[in-house]
Design a protein around this motif. Structure first.
Motif, PDB file in Angstrom:
ATOM      1  N   ILE A 110      65.144 -43.338 -57.198  1.00  0.00           N
ATOM      2  CA  ILE A 110      65.337 -42.742 -55.877  1.00  0.00           C
ATOM      3  C   ILE A 110      64.691 -43.571 -54.769  1.00  0.00           C
ATOM      4  O   ILE A 110      64.768 -43.224 -53.591  1.00  0.00           O
ATOM      5  CB  ILE A 110      64.804 -41.294 -55.889  1.00  0.00           C
ATOM      6  N   THR A 111      64.079 -44.698 -55.173  1.00  0.00           N
ATOM      7  CA  THR A 111      63.422 -45.572 -54.193  1.00  0.00           C
ATOM      8  C   THR A 111      64.066 -46.952 -54.177  1.00  0.00           C
ATOM      9  O   THR A 111      63.402 -47.961 -53.928  1.00  0.00           O
ATOM     10  CB  THR A 111      61.913 -45.680 -54.501  1.00  0.00           C
ATOM     11  N   GLY A 112      65.356 -46.997 -54.435  1.00  0.00           N
ATOM     12  CA  GLY A 112      66.070 -48.262 -54.426  1.00  0.00           C
ATOM     13  C   GLY A 112      65.855 -49.046 -55.704  1.00  0.00           C
ATOM     14  O   GLY A 112      65.361 -48.511 -56.702  1.00  0.00           O
ATOM     15  N   PRO A 113      66.191 -50.337 -55.710  1.00  0.00           N
ATOM     16  CA  PRO A 113      66.029 -51.146 -56.919  1.00  0.00           C
ATOM     17  C   PRO A 113      64.565 -51.274 -57.311  1.00  0.00           C
ATOM     18  O   PRO A 113      63.720 -51.527 -56.455  1.00  0.00           O
ATOM     19  CB  PRO A 113      66.601 -52.518 -56.511  1.00  0.00           C
ATOM     20  N   PRO A 114      64.241 -51.113 -58.582  1.00  0.00           N
ATOM     21  CA  PRO A 114      62.848 -51.292 -59.023  1.00  0.00           C
ATOM     22  C   PRO A 114      62.510 -52.773 -59.161  1.00  0.00           C
ATOM     23  O   PRO A 114      63.307 -53.653 -58.836  1.00  0.00           O
ATOM     24  CB  PRO A 114      62.829 -50.586 -60.384  1.00  0.00           C
ATOM     25  N   TYR A 115      61.288 -53.064 -59.659  1.00  0.00           N
ATOM     26  CA  TYR A 115      60.864 -54.441 -59.884  1.00  0.00           C
ATOM     27  C   TYR A 115      61.879 -55.188 -60.747  1.00  0.00           C
ATOM     28  O   TYR A 115      62.582 -54.600 -61.558  1.00  0.00           O
ATOM     29  CB  TYR A 115      59.520 -54.489 -60.628  1.00  0.00           C
ATOM     30  N   ASP A 116      61.895 -56.502 -60.621  1.00  0.00           N
ATOM     31  CA  ASP A 116      62.811 -57.327 -61.404  1.00  0.00           C
ATOM     32  C   ASP A 116      62.649 -57.078 -62.903  1.00  0.00           C
ATOM     33  O   ASP A 116      63.635 -56.975 -63.639  1.00  0.00           O
ATOM     34  CB  ASP A 116      62.565 -58.812 -61.115  1.00  0.00           C
ATOM     35  N   THR A 117      61.403 -57.010 -63.396  1.00  0.00           N
ATOM     36  CA  THR A 117      61.180 -56.853 -64.827  1.00  0.00           C
ATOM     37  C   THR A 117      61.688 -55.508 -65.335  1.00  0.00           C
ATOM     38  O   THR A 117      62.171 -55.406 -66.463  1.00  0.00           O
ATOM     39  CB  THR A 117      59.696 -56.998 -65.166  1.00  0.00           C
ATOM     40  N   LEU A 118      61.609 -54.465 -64.519  1.00  0.00           N
ATOM     41  CA  LEU A 118      62.093 -53.159 -64.955  1.00  0.00           C
ATOM     42  C   LEU A 118      63.616 -53.097 -64.919  1.00  0.00           C
ATOM     43  O   LEU A 118      64.229 -52.377 -65.696  1.00  0.00           O
ATOM     44  CB  LEU A 118      61.485 -52.055 -64.077  1.00  0.00           C
ATOM     45  N   ARG A 119      64.242 -53.868 -64.047  1.00  0.00           N
ATOM     46  CA  ARG A 119      65.701 -53.927 -64.032  1.00  0.00           C
ATOM     47  C   ARG A 119      66.223 -54.474 -65.357  1.00  0.00           C
ATOM     48  O   ARG A 119      67.275 -54.072 -65.849  1.00  0.00           O
ATOM     49  CB  ARG A 119      66.180 -54.815 -62.882  1.00  0.00           C
ATOM     50  N   THR A 120      65.477 -55.406 -65.956  1.00  0.00           N
ATOM     51  CA  THR A 120      65.864 -55.940 -67.258  1.00  0.00           C
ATOM     52  C   THR A 120      65.777 -54.859 -68.327  1.00  0.00           C
ATOM     53  O   THR A 120      66.641 -54.760 -69.201  1.00  0.00           O
ATOM     54  CB  THR A 120      64.954 -57.126 -67.632  1.00  0.00           C
ATOM     55  N   VAL A 121      64.732 -54.042 -68.273  1.00  0.00           N
ATOM     56  CA  VAL A 121      64.592 -52.936 -69.230  1.00  0.00           C
ATOM     57  C   VAL A 121      65.769 -51.976 -69.100  1.00  0.00           C
ATOM     58  O   VAL A 121      66.333 -51.516 -70.102  1.00  0.00           O
ATOM     59  CB  VAL A 121      63.263 -52.182 -68.983  1.00  0.00           C
ATOM     60  N   ILE A 122      66.153 -51.685 -67.861  1.00  0.00           N
ATOM     61  CA  ILE A 122      67.253 -50.751 -67.613  1.00  0.00           C
ATOM     62  C   ILE A 122      68.589 -51.380 -67.984  1.00  0.00           C
ATOM     63  O   ILE A 122      69.471 -50.720 -68.551  1.00  0.00           O
ATOM     64  CB  ILE A 122      67.259 -50.331 -66.128  1.00  0.00           C
ATOM     65  N   CYS A 170      55.762 -51.166 -52.773  1.00  0.00           N
ATOM     66  CA  CYS A 170      56.925 -51.837 -52.188  1.00  0.00           C
ATOM     67  C   CYS A 170      57.522 -52.879 -53.109  1.00  0.00           C
ATOM     68  O   CYS A 170      58.719 -53.157 -53.042  1.00  0.00           O
ATOM     69  CB  CYS A 170      56.544 -52.489 -50.861  1.00  0.00           C
ATOM     70  N   GLY A 171      56.705 -53.471 -54.005  1.00  0.00           N
ATOM     71  CA  GLY A 171      57.213 -54.531 -54.855  1.00  0.00           C
ATOM     72  C   GLY A 171      57.680 -55.712 -54.025  1.00  0.00           C
ATOM     73  O   GLY A 171      57.095 -56.040 -52.998  1.00  0.00           O
ATOM     74  N   TYR A 172      58.752 -56.369 -54.471  1.00  0.00           N
ATOM     75  CA  TYR A 172      59.309 -57.503 -53.728  1.00  0.00           C
ATOM     76  C   TYR A 172      60.341 -57.011 -52.719  1.00  0.00           C
ATOM     77  O   TYR A 172      61.496 -57.436 -52.718  1.00  0.00           O
ATOM     78  CB  TYR A 172      59.981 -58.488 -54.689  1.00  0.00           C
ATOM     79  N   SER A 173      59.951 -56.115 -51.864  1.00  0.00           N
ATOM     80  CA  SER A 173      60.877 -55.609 -50.854  1.00  0.00           C
ATOM     81  C   SER A 173      60.092 -55.280 -49.586  1.00  0.00           C
ATOM     82  O   SER A 173      58.895 -55.022 -49.633  1.00  0.00           O
ATOM     83  CB  SER A 173      61.610 -54.359 -51.351  1.00  0.00           C
ATOM     84  N   LYS A 174      60.801 -55.287 -48.482  1.00  0.00           N
ATOM     85  CA  LYS A 174      60.152 -55.009 -47.207  1.00  0.00           C
ATOM     86  C   LYS A 174      60.357 -53.548 -46.852  1.00  0.00           C
ATOM     87  O   LYS A 174      61.226 -53.182 -46.071  1.00  0.00           O
ATOM     88  CB  LYS A 174      60.722 -55.916 -46.111  1.00  0.00           C
ATOM     89  N   ARG A 175      59.574 -52.725 -47.469  1.00  0.00           N
ATOM     90  CA  ARG A 175      59.579 -51.301 -47.143  1.00  0.00           C
ATOM     91  C   ARG A 175      58.176 -50.783 -47.393  1.00  0.00           C
ATOM     92  O   ARG A 175      57.384 -51.393 -48.116  1.00  0.00           O
ATOM     93  CB  ARG A 175      60.636 -50.547 -47.953  1.00  0.00           C
ATOM     94  N   HIS A 176      57.845 -49.663 -46.797  1.00  0.00           N
ATOM     95  CA  HIS A 176      56.474 -49.191 -46.952  1.00  0.00           C
ATOM     96  C   HIS A 176      56.284 -48.538 -48.319  1.00  0.00           C
ATOM     97  O   HIS A 176      57.240 -48.071 -48.940  1.00  0.00           O
ATOM     98  CB  HIS A 176      56.090 -48.250 -45.808  1.00  0.00           C
ATOM     99  N   SER A 177      55.072 -48.565 -48.782  1.00  0.00           N
ATOM    100  CA  SER A 177      54.737 -47.932 -50.056  1.00  0.00           C
ATOM    101  C   SER A 177      54.502 -46.448 -49.827  1.00  0.00           C
ATOM    102  O   SER A 177      53.990 -46.043 -48.786  1.00  0.00           O
ATOM    103  CB  SER A 177      53.500 -48.595 -50.658  1.00  0.00           C
ATOM    104  N   LEU A 178      54.878 -45.652 -50.816  1.00  0.00           N
ATOM    105  CA  LEU A 178      54.823 -44.198 -50.665  1.00  0.00           C
ATOM    106  C   LEU A 178      53.393 -43.675 -50.806  1.00  0.00           C
ATOM    107  O   LEU A 178      52.642 -44.093 -51.689  1.00  0.00           O
ATOM    108  CB  LEU A 178      55.708 -43.527 -51.700  1.00  0.00           C
ATOM    109  N   SER A 179      53.054 -42.738 -49.946  1.00  0.00           N
ATOM    110  CA  SER A 179      51.770 -42.047 -50.055  1.00  0.00           C
ATOM    111  C   SER A 179      51.888 -40.919 -51.072  1.00  0.00           C
ATOM    112  O   SER A 179      52.992 -40.493 -51.431  1.00  0.00           O
ATOM    113  CB  SER A 179      51.353 -41.485 -48.703  1.00  0.00           C
ATOM    114  N   VAL A 180      50.758 -40.416 -51.528  1.00  0.00           N
ATOM    115  CA  VAL A 180      50.759 -39.274 -52.444  1.00  0.00           C
ATOM    116  C   VAL A 180      51.390 -38.061 -51.768  1.00  0.00           C
ATOM    117  O   VAL A 180      52.109 -37.278 -52.400  1.00  0.00           O
ATOM    118  CB  VAL A 180      49.323 -38.964 -52.915  1.00  0.00           C
ATOM    119  N   SER A 181      51.169 -37.903 -50.476  1.00  0.00           N
ATOM    120  CA  SER A 181      51.765 -36.792 -49.737  1.00  0.00           C
ATOM    121  C   SER A 181      53.292 -36.879 -49.738  1.00  0.00           C
ATOM    122  O   SER A 181      53.984 -35.874 -49.944  1.00  0.00           O
ATOM    123  CB  SER A 181      51.239 -36.784 -48.299  1.00  0.00           C
TER     124      SER A 181
END
Length: 413
Positions: A110-122, A170-181
């Motif tokens: 739900i947060t767009g593409p995950p890290y490159d390494t996890l895309r391989t797992v998927i 954010c990983g390798y992307s230009k978006r903000h990291s999610l807060s716990v809230s």
């Protein structure tokens, strides 16, 4: 300090003065998290006996089991699986995915593409043997922007959606990291529409950057690596999965074998570094946060685009700096490597890396190989040639290394 150009030294002093209130706020977070961990150590009566070495199957390993209990307590979860047998954060995430999901289920990022390494797992970046798609587990992803609107995110669920993946950093992307809230709001809305949906948070780089963790506020699972924040720079390897007991049992069965689960798993090197690393984690994470904050302000003043801005609150230890060319990206890493405590004589060059679609250049002179909580920087050779800085066991070391990176880039214009 006379080894660096005087303008860089003057800029460093200016930035340090301006950031003092922000540093005080980071120290306040560290204090609260340290108190929570210390309370848990005292409650569970952690002792020297818990650090002992174990061998073979590890039946009745009290140090292992107590570490998991402390971890669950600190993360506000029912149970936890904390093991040296996890070779990386990706391995821990893969264990949770394959442990919980079954043929016919759907995984929704739900947060767009995950890290490159996890895309391989998927299998989303190209089908490889053993990926989720091989097991008839389908995958979808929605743009990150939808995660900021819980109602829109909940509408993306389907009848087949068994698990929602939330990447906190954010990983390798230009978006903000999610807060716990923000994660809490997502969990509430998703659970209201589909109570049986499992919400798993990729918690890498986010632990102890706030005074709470996602499992305290609705996440069913939180997963991460011990050579990032929660290992405190001392854990030599490993990963963790924290969450609901029924789900942790499924993950344990995947890590070892059905019917065996969490009952086995020894540690010939003992557990001292894992306990001590967790105890050190809030302070070490604070050092890394200060390093990232300084880098954001310093390179912003030098004219580079940075994300997140030094004016924003932080939810992880990653700082991206857009350098604009492969030459500057390589120079940045070369300068950082020069001021590493280990392998300072090496010169980073771009090279292929397993799980990544582009060549990557990396600086990582760490005591623990690849430890992201130690000062390191890397970036894929693709536009906008951003370097991703993370870690810093000691803020003073980060200052020296970042000055070196700036000086190295200055030498190539």
């Amino acid at each position: 300090m006379n080894r660096f150009p005087k303008p860089l030294i003057a800029l460093k002093d200016k930035i340090l003065h301006e950031l003092r209130p922000r540093f005080d706020a980071i120290d306040a977070i560290s204090l609260q998290n340290t108190a929570r961990i210390l309370d848990s150590f005292r409650t569970h009566k952690v002792s020297d006996f818990d650090f002992r070495q174990t061998t073979g199957y590890g039946y009745g390993d009290l140090g292992r089991d107590k570490l998991a209990a402390v971890w669950a307590d600190v993360f506000g979860s029912e149970s936890a699986l904390v093991r040296s047998q996890f070779v990386s954060g990706t391995h821990a995430l893969a264990t949770a995915l394959f442990g919980v999901l079954r043929p016919g289920d759907e995984l929704l990022s739900i947060t767009g593409p995950p890290y490159d390494t996890l895309r391989t797992v998927i299998g989303s970046s190209g089908r490889v043997p053993g990926c989720l798609l091989d097991f008839d587990i389908s995958y979808r992803e929605t743009p990150f922007e939808q995660a900021l609107n819980p109602n829109t995110a909940a509408a993306a669920l389907s009848d087949k959606t068994r698990m929602v993946l939330v990447q906190r950093s954010c990983g390798y992307s230009k978006r903000h990291s999610l807060s716990v809230s923000e994660i809490n709001n997502l969990c509430k809305t998703i659970k209201a529409g589909k109570p049986d949906c499992v919400i798993m948070v990729d918690n890498c780089y986010g632990e102890f950057t706030e005074t709470a963790e996602p499992t305290m506020f609705g996440a069913d699972l939180a997963v991460g690596s011990l050579i990032k924040n929660p290992g405190g720079g001392l854990a030599p390897t490993g990963g963790y999965i924290a969450g609901r007991t029924a789900l942790i049992e499924l993950c344990a069965a995947r890590l070892t074998a059905p019917g065996i689960g969490a009952e086995v798993g020894s540690s010939p090197e003992g557990y001292r570094l894992y306990y001590q690393g967790l105890f050190m984690a809030p302070h070490t994470t604070a050092q890394a946060m200060k390093s990232a904050l300084f880098a954001a302000a310093f390179f912003s003043d030098l004219g580079y685009s940075v994300y997140p801005s030094y004016k924003l609150d932080r939810q992880d230890i990653i700082q991206s700096i857009e350098l604009g060319s492969p030459e500057k990206l390589t120079a940045f890493c070369r300068g950082l490597q020069k001021f590493s405590p280990v392998d300072s004589h090496l010169k980073p060059v771009p090279a292929p890396m397993p799980g990544y679609s582009d060549p990557v250049v990396m600086a990582c002179g760490s005591f623990v190989q690849g430890a992201s909580i130690e000062l390191s920087a890397d970036g894929p050779l693709r536009e906008p040639f951003a370097v991703y800085l993370q870690g810093g066991l000691i803020f003073e070391h980060a200052l020296l290394a970042l000055l070196s990176s700036a000086a190295e880039m200055g030498e190539i214009g």
